[in-house]
Design a protein around this motif. Structure first.
Motif, short mmCIF file in Angstrom:
data_model
loop_
_atom_site.label_atom_id
_atom_site.label_comp_id
_atom_site.label_asym_id
_atom_site.label_seq_id
_atom_site.Cartn_x
_atom_site.Cartn_y
_atom_site.Cartn_z
N GLY A 137 0.83 -1.19 0.00
CA GLY A 137 0.00 0.00 0.00
C GLY A 137 0.86 1.23 0.00
N SER A 138 0.22 2.36 0.25
CA SER A 138 0.96 3.61 0.22
C SER A 138 0.15 4.72 0.88
CB SER A 138 1.27 4.01 -1.22
OG SER A 138 0.09 4.14 -1.97
N VAL A 139 0.88 5.80 1.20
CA VAL A 139 0.21 7.06 1.50
C VAL A 139 -0.19 7.62 0.16
CG1 VAL A 139 0.53 9.38 2.45
CG2 VAL A 139 1.61 7.41 3.56
N ARG A 140 -1.36 8.26 0.08
CA ARG A 140 -1.84 8.74 -1.21
C ARG A 140 -1.55 10.22 -1.37
NH1 ARG A 140 -2.42 3.34 -1.69
NH2 ARG A 140 -4.15 2.58 -0.42
N ILE A 141 -1.49 10.60 -2.63
CA ILE A 141 -1.42 12.02 -2.92
C ILE A 141 -2.79 12.60 -2.58
CG2 ILE A 141 -1.21 13.71 -4.78
CD1 ILE A 141 0.48 11.52 -6.28
N HIS A 142 -2.84 13.68 -1.81
CA HIS A 142 -4.16 14.27 -1.57
C HIS A 142 -4.22 15.72 -2.05
CE1 HIS A 142 -2.20 15.77 2.07
NE2 HIS A 142 -3.16 16.67 2.16
N GLN A 143 -3.16 16.12 -2.81
CA GLN A 143 -3.13 17.47 -3.34
C GLN A 143 -3.30 17.41 -4.85
OE1 GLN A 143 -0.78 15.83 -1.70
NE2 GLN A 143 0.25 17.07 -0.16
N ASN A 144 -4.26 18.19 -5.33
CA ASN A 144 -4.55 18.16 -6.77
C ASN A 144 -3.34 18.49 -7.63
OD1 ASN A 144 -6.76 17.23 -8.00
ND2 ASN A 144 -8.00 19.07 -7.74
N ASP A 145 -2.53 19.49 -7.17
CA ASP A 145 -1.41 19.88 -8.03
C ASP A 145 -0.39 18.75 -8.14
OD1 ASP A 145 -0.97 20.27 -5.33
OD2 ASP A 145 0.50 21.89 -5.63
N ILE A 146 -0.12 18.07 -7.02
CA ILE A 146 0.85 16.95 -7.09
C ILE A 146 0.27 15.81 -7.94
CG2 ILE A 146 2.16 15.26 -5.76
CD1 ILE A 146 2.37 17.16 -3.50
N GLN A 147 -1.02 15.56 -7.75
CA GLN A 147 -1.66 14.48 -8.51
C GLN A 147 -1.60 14.77 -10.01
OE1 GLN A 147 -3.26 11.27 -7.16
NE2 GLN A 147 -2.36 11.15 -9.19
N GLU A 148 -1.90 16.01 -10.37
CA GLU A 148 -1.88 16.35 -11.80
C GLU A 148 -0.47 16.24 -12.37
OE1 GLU A 148 -3.87 19.98 -12.75
OE2 GLU A 148 -5.82 19.23 -12.09
N LYS A 149 0.50 16.69 -11.58
CA LYS A 149 1.90 16.62 -12.02
C LYS A 149 2.32 15.15 -12.19
CE LYS A 149 6.06 17.87 -12.86
NZ LYS A 149 6.44 18.65 -14.02
#
Ligand code: ASP
Length: 599
Positions: free
Chosen positions: A494-506
């Motif tokens: 598993g993992s910690v997830r990205i919860h920031q839109n800018d990081i996710q989009e990048k």
């Protein structure tokens, strides 16, 4: 003729009675395992899912008709017997839980008859796999498979029990969902209402569980089926079961903590194994360097050693050219194996080639200080000495080296290490070595796709301090991802997830998605991220694999009631299969003949 249950009620399973019940009247039901006629007595071993119980028929107790009927019993007939528990008249059977008692029957009903089964229903059957799977309903009557499925049910129950106590909610997520291009190949389901459109069966509930976190459910879990249309390996199935979870307002340590306690509880309650906490942790880098694997079996040593520095300027071009091309030279020390015959070493070389190596260099250190080697002639005495020293070699040892790109070197030596340890019996099968592997690389270069791919999945959070290198050196960015490993297999990850839109989009951009395509594919997640999203993390276990290890099964099929075989078909139901023309018409689907598809 099959009789009915009218007026009958089962009082016990076969092994729920014991000598404590002597003199009591019971009604038991099950399958005839075996019948023996001994003149005026007929013995029947009755079997149900709990085990075996001996029944005795004699004319005095069961009557003339009953005795005759008992004489017609054959293997796998289903019967009901009313009788009295008695101490065994003949020899006690120590191997049986009910070996000191028997049931003196006074009534017998044949609930159904049976044809002669195509193979004997017994423990450790030698029957060929294909036949077993074709008649899976008979195979499942065997005690070993029954034990496995009973334990599997118990493990699932224990997990639910623990999770509920810890405040997790079990929430179901859809089976008919949207195909997403990342990850394995999807199983597709055509839509009748929307011709030309398809659902995908979920590869995991990943996006939905993240959305549940966005919706505030804060601790979710689910035991659920997942589907991946990949080529099957020995321990893979096209549909498999995940024990899946997601938590809000947590970081790596919180997920590890709850899962360590979960594992400790389940192993103790299910198979009486004590798991000591905290479990050891190792970074991905260390796991690769020491064991050549991201799921190391730590039950034995034979660790890899990097000798690149030592052989840097040596005369053996296989070593030096690997280094020049940015690779490494690493080795393992097979203790005391200088005596290994040449033929066997040649086989190891072939084995290494199977894992992508161009070859395998060996250096045996003879007791008299001389060498037995494929490459010693290219090196000076000093160079050889230094090499033996960096491998902590002693007289009697056999040193094996791979020189190539890191990825290949790790893979070859990692596999060789396991192979040799198995052969030499170095592995204690009763040991349970758990290990957390952490800090995986975020991205993995794919030669095939000519781009970076997510090593875990595209929603995994990068290690904060590495993120600034996402453009300059993407391969060096680590992820907040973790795997739980047991004895060299990955139980879950598993993992910690990205919860920031800018990081996710990048992140999606790095994976080659344009903004439009990212929104087209994952819009429902990116959209949710715009309305307040808690930091969240999770993990999923492969339940089949977990149970497989608990029961020491050789194949994952032995812990799944109705498994599929290597070509993803079911030998019993004959799925997949053709469908009626009318069904295809409704779906607007036309099957192209094979030649056309190939063209
Ligand atoms: N969904 C992931 C998987 O199937 C597990 C996770 O990250 O929770 O591997």
């Amino acid at each position: 003729m099959a009789e009915s249950m009218k007026g009958l009620k089962r009082t016990h399973r076969c092994t729920e009675v014991s000598s404590a019940n002597i003199g009591e009247q019971v009604t038991v039901m099950g399958w005839v395992q075996k019948r023996r006629n001994l003149g005026s007595l007929i013995f029947v071993d009755l079997r149900d899912r709990s085990g075996l119980l001996q029944i005795v028929f004699d004319e005095n107790n069961v009557g003339k008709d009953g005795f005759e009927k008992a004489g017609t019993l054959r293997n796998e007939y289903v019967i009901a017997v009313e009788g009295k528990i008695a101490k065994r008249s003949a020899a006690i059977n120590e191997n049986l839980k009910t070996g000191d008692i028997e049931v003196i029957a006074f009534s017998l009903r044949i609930l159904s008859e049976s044809d002669t089964p195509p193979f004997p229903i017994e423990e450790n059957s030698q029957t060929k796999d294909d036949l077993r799977l074709k008649y899976r309903y008979l195979d499942l009557r065997r005690p070993d498979l029954q034990r496995n499925l009973v334990l599997r049910s118990k493990v699932a129950f224990l997990m639910r029990n623990f999770m509920v106590k810890e405040g997790f909610l079990e929430i179901e997520t859809p089976m008919l969902t949207k195909s997403t291009p990342e990850g394995a190949r999807d199983y597709l389901v055509p839509s009748r209402v929307h011709p030309g459109s398809f659902y995908a069966l979920p590869q995991s509930p990943q996006l939905f569980k993240q959305l549940l976190m966005c919706s505030g459910y804060d601790r979710y879990f689910q035991i659920t089926k997942c589907f991946r249309d990949e080529d099957l390996r020995a321990d893979r199935q096209p549909e498999f079961t995940q024990a899946d979870m997601e938590l809000s307002f947590v970081d790596v340590d919180d997920v590890i903590d709850v899962n360590e306690r979960l594992l400790q509880y389940v192993f103790k309650e299910a198979i009486s194994v004590d798991v000591k906490l905290p479990l050891p942790r190792m970074t991905w880098q260390e796991a690769m360097d020491r064991y050549g694997s991201d799921k190391p079996d730590t039950r034995f040593g034979m660790e890899l050693r990097d000798v690149s520095e030592t052989v840097k300027g040596c005369g053996f071009s296989v070593f030096t050219s690997a280094l020049e091309q940015g690779g490494s030279v690493r080795g393992i020390n097979v203790k005391g194996q200088v005596v290994m015959p040449r033929k066997k070493i040649d086989k190891l070389v072939e084995f290494a080639k199977g894992y992508g190596a161009k070859g395998l260099a060996y250096l045996g250190v003879n007791e008299d200080g001389t060498y037995k080697s494929s490459f010693a002639k290219f090196m000076t005495e000093e160079e050889l000495k230094a090499l033996v020293q960096s491998m902590q070699g002693e007289p009697g040892d056999l040193l094996l080296f791979a020189a190539d790109r890191n990825k290949i070197v790790w893979e070859v030596l990692g596999a060789l290490r396991i192979h040799l340890a198995k052969e030499a019996g170095l592995i204690d099968e009763n040991q349970y070595n758990f290990l957390w592997v952490t800090d995986f690389p975020l991205l993995e270069w794919s030669d095939e796709e000519n781009r970076y791919m997510a090593m875990h999945h595209p929603f995994t959070m990068p290690v904060e301090e590495d993120w600034e290198r996402i453009d300059s050196d993407p391969g060096s960015v680590r992820a907040k991802a973790y795997d739980i490993v047991l004895n060299g297999t990955e139980l879950g990850g598993g993992s910690v997830r990205i919860h920031q839109n800018d990081i996710q989009e990048k992140m999606l951009e790095v994976l080659g998605f344009t903004k439009e395509r990212a929104w087209e594919q994952f819009g429902f997640l990116l959209g949710a991220f715009q309305y307040g999203v808690p930091p969240h993390a999770g993990l999923a276990y492969g339940l089949d694999r977990l149970v497989m290890h608990m029961v020491h099964a050789e194949s994952i099929r032995d812990v799944i009631a109705f498994p599929k075989v290597k070509d993803a078909s079911c030998l019993m139901s004959e799925a997949p299969n053709t469908v009626e023309e009318k069904q295809l018409e409704e779906l607007g689907i036309q099957i192209r003949p094979k030649e056309e598809t190939d063209a």
